[in-house]
Write a protein that holds these residues in place. Structure first.
Motif, short mmCIF file in Angstrom:
data_model
loop_
_atom_site.label_atom_id
_atom_site.label_comp_id
_atom_site.label_asym_id
_atom_site.label_seq_id
_atom_site.Cartn_x
_atom_site.Cartn_y
_atom_site.Cartn_z
N ASN A 6 0.87 -1.18 0.00
CA ASN A 6 0.00 0.00 0.00
C ASN A 6 0.91 1.22 0.00
O ASN A 6 1.54 1.54 1.01
N LEU A 7 0.99 1.91 -1.14
CA LEU A 7 1.94 3.01 -1.29
C LEU A 7 1.54 4.24 -0.49
O LEU A 7 2.33 5.17 -0.36
N SER A 8 0.34 4.25 0.06
CA SER A 8 -0.09 5.39 0.89
C SER A 8 0.34 5.22 2.34
O SER A 8 0.69 6.19 3.01
N THR A 9 0.32 3.95 2.81
CA THR A 9 0.61 3.71 4.23
C THR A 9 1.91 2.96 4.48
O THR A 9 2.43 2.96 5.58
N GLY A 10 2.42 2.28 3.45
CA GLY A 10 3.60 1.46 3.63
C GLY A 10 3.30 0.07 4.14
O GLY A 10 4.22 -0.69 4.47
N ASP A 11 2.01 -0.28 4.21
CA ASP A 11 1.63 -1.60 4.69
C ASP A 11 1.89 -2.66 3.61
O ASP A 11 1.65 -2.44 2.42
N LEU A 12 2.36 -3.82 4.06
CA LEU A 12 2.45 -5.00 3.21
C LEU A 12 1.14 -5.74 3.38
O LEU A 12 0.77 -6.12 4.50
N ILE A 13 0.40 -5.96 2.29
CA ILE A 13 -0.94 -6.53 2.38
C ILE A 13 -1.05 -7.80 1.53
O ILE A 13 -0.25 -8.03 0.62
N VAL A 14 -2.06 -8.61 1.87
CA VAL A 14 -2.36 -9.82 1.10
C VAL A 14 -3.12 -9.42 -0.15
O VAL A 14 -4.16 -8.76 -0.06
N ALA A 15 -2.60 -9.81 -1.32
CA ALA A 15 -3.24 -9.45 -2.58
C ALA A 15 -4.03 -10.61 -3.18
O ALA A 15 -5.00 -10.40 -3.90
N GLU A 16 -3.60 -11.85 -2.90
CA GLU A 16 -4.27 -13.04 -3.41
C GLU A 16 -4.36 -14.08 -2.31
O GLU A 16 -3.53 -14.11 -1.41
N ARG A 17 -5.37 -14.94 -2.41
CA ARG A 17 -5.52 -16.03 -1.44
C ARG A 17 -4.27 -16.90 -1.46
O ARG A 17 -3.78 -17.29 -2.52
N ILE A 18 -3.76 -17.20 -0.28
CA ILE A 18 -2.56 -18.03 -0.15
C ILE A 18 -2.96 -19.37 0.47
O ILE A 18 -3.38 -19.42 1.63
N ASP A 19 -2.84 -20.43 -0.31
CA ASP A 19 -3.12 -21.79 0.15
C ASP A 19 -1.78 -22.49 0.32
O ASP A 19 -1.10 -22.82 -0.65
N ARG A 20 -1.40 -22.72 1.55
CA ARG A 20 -0.10 -23.29 1.84
C ARG A 20 0.09 -24.66 1.20
O ARG A 20 1.15 -24.98 0.66
N GLU A 21 -0.95 -25.49 1.25
CA GLU A 21 -0.85 -26.84 0.69
C GLU A 21 -0.66 -26.78 -0.83
O GLU A 21 0.05 -27.60 -1.41
N GLN A 22 -1.30 -25.82 -1.48
CA GLN A 22 -1.17 -25.68 -2.92
C GLN A 22 0.23 -25.18 -3.29
O GLN A 22 0.82 -25.61 -4.29
N LEU A 23 0.78 -24.30 -2.48
CA LEU A 23 2.10 -23.74 -2.76
C LEU A 23 3.23 -24.70 -2.44
O LEU A 23 4.17 -24.86 -3.22
N CYS A 24 3.14 -25.35 -1.28
CA CYS A 24 4.30 -26.07 -0.75
C CYS A 24 4.04 -27.54 -0.44
O CYS A 24 4.95 -28.24 0.02
N GLY A 25 2.82 -28.02 -0.65
CA GLY A 25 2.53 -29.42 -0.35
C GLY A 25 2.75 -29.71 1.13
O GLY A 25 2.28 -28.98 1.99
N ARG A 26 3.48 -30.79 1.41
CA ARG A 26 3.72 -31.21 2.79
C ARG A 26 5.10 -30.79 3.31
O ARG A 26 5.56 -31.29 4.33
N ARG A 27 5.76 -29.87 2.59
CA ARG A 27 7.04 -29.39 3.08
C ARG A 27 6.86 -28.65 4.40
O ARG A 27 5.91 -27.88 4.57
N VAL A 28 7.79 -28.87 5.32
CA VAL A 28 7.70 -28.23 6.64
C VAL A 28 7.82 -26.73 6.52
O VAL A 28 7.10 -25.97 7.16
N SER A 29 8.73 -26.26 5.67
CA SER A 29 8.94 -24.83 5.50
C SER A 29 8.29 -24.36 4.20
O SER A 29 8.49 -24.96 3.14
N CYS A 30 7.49 -23.30 4.28
CA CYS A 30 6.84 -22.73 3.10
C CYS A 30 7.20 -21.25 3.06
O CYS A 30 6.73 -20.47 3.88
N VAL A 31 8.04 -20.88 2.10
CA VAL A 31 8.60 -19.53 2.06
C VAL A 31 8.39 -18.91 0.68
O VAL A 31 8.60 -19.56 -0.34
N LEU A 32 7.97 -17.65 0.66
CA LEU A 32 7.92 -16.85 -0.56
C LEU A 32 8.99 -15.77 -0.45
O LEU A 32 9.09 -15.09 0.57
#
Length: 259
Positions: A77-103
């Motif tokens: 958010n360029l007005s406040t400097g907040d880092l915001i969620v822009a899209e739904r994040i599904d951990r299982e879809q991104l990382c499966g069963r990996r212990v660490s899930c990092v973007l």
């Protein structure tokens, strides 16, 4: 002489470039937050965390870039400097069963150029219930099976990890079977039926039990399957007459049958 002069100039150029990048590339800022947050949810104030003036983000065209993905799950958010969620994040879809899930992102600012590495650690939430591959598990067990005999039950699967995955199993109380729970080398728990009282097909031909898999999350979730045991006959009985002595009376004179 010209070759040596060129080498010296090239060395100075690459050294200057290295020092320039060193001045404009900063250390990581890391955020940890749960998956499935709503769009627009605030993860943190990236401007404050990096010591930047939020008012200058728009002018300096602040943006996030991510290699290898067309989806930017987060935005600034360029007005406040907040880092915001822009899209739904599904951990299982991104990382499966990996212990660490990092973007991993790079935050880019222009005039002057600054690069900041941004790391997002996605935490698992207990959104999935344990599920058996089949809702009905069948066994055929001969009534001559010895007490203590064991029968492996197919494990339940849970898309979540850690404590949010399957932690225990329970078996409906019954007269014949108990349940032993084990953990395989991969950390997955599974159950075994243990015969605690011999079966007798002449008394009971079928046994139906309810098996429940339970995870360790909050709120706790569970899944069930029905175990159906068919008791097979064994040659465990000898023929028995209804009485020890049978008496038959015949008339003294029996007429021959007419042909």
């Amino acid at each position: 002489m010209e070759y040596k002069g060129f080498s010296f100039t090239a060395s100075n150029f690459f050294m200057a470039l290295f020092l320039f990048l060193l001045r404009t590339s900063y250390g990581d800022v890391t955020y940890s937050f749960p998956e499935e947050m709503k769009r627009g949810s605030v993860i943190g104030n990236i401007a404050n965390d990096l010591g930047l003036d939020p008012k200058g983000l728009y002018v300096r065209k602040a943006r996030l870039e991510m290699d290898g993905s067309n989806t930017l799950y987060c935005d600034i958010n360029l007005s406040t400097g907040d880092l915001i969620v822009a899209e739904r994040i599904d951990r299982e879809q991104l990382c499966g069963r990996r212990v660490s899930c990092v973007l991993k992102y790079e935050m880019v600012l222009e005039n002057p150029l600054e690069l900041h590495r941004v790391v997002l650690q996605i935490q698992d939430i207990n959104e999935n219930s344990p599920q058996f591959a089949n809702d009905r598990i069948t066994f055929e067990i001969r009534e001559s099976a010895d007490k203590g005999a064991r029968f492996v039950v197919n494990q339940a699967h849970d898309a979540d990890i850690g404590l949010n995955a399957v932690q225990s199993y329970t078996l409906q109380k019954n007269s014949h079977f108990g349940l032993a729970v084990h953990t395989n080398p991969g950390g997955v728990k599974y159950g075994e039926l243990v015969l605690e009282k011999e079966l007798d097909r002449e008394q009971q031909q079928e046994v139906t039990l309810l098996l429940t898999a339970i995870d360790g999350g909050t709120p706790q979730r569970s899944g069930t399957a029905v175990i159906h045991v068919t008791v097979l006959d064994a040659n465990d009985n000898i023929p028995v007459f209804s009485q020890n002595l049978f008496k038959v009376s015949l008339p003294k004179k029996i007429l021959p049958l007419a042909l």
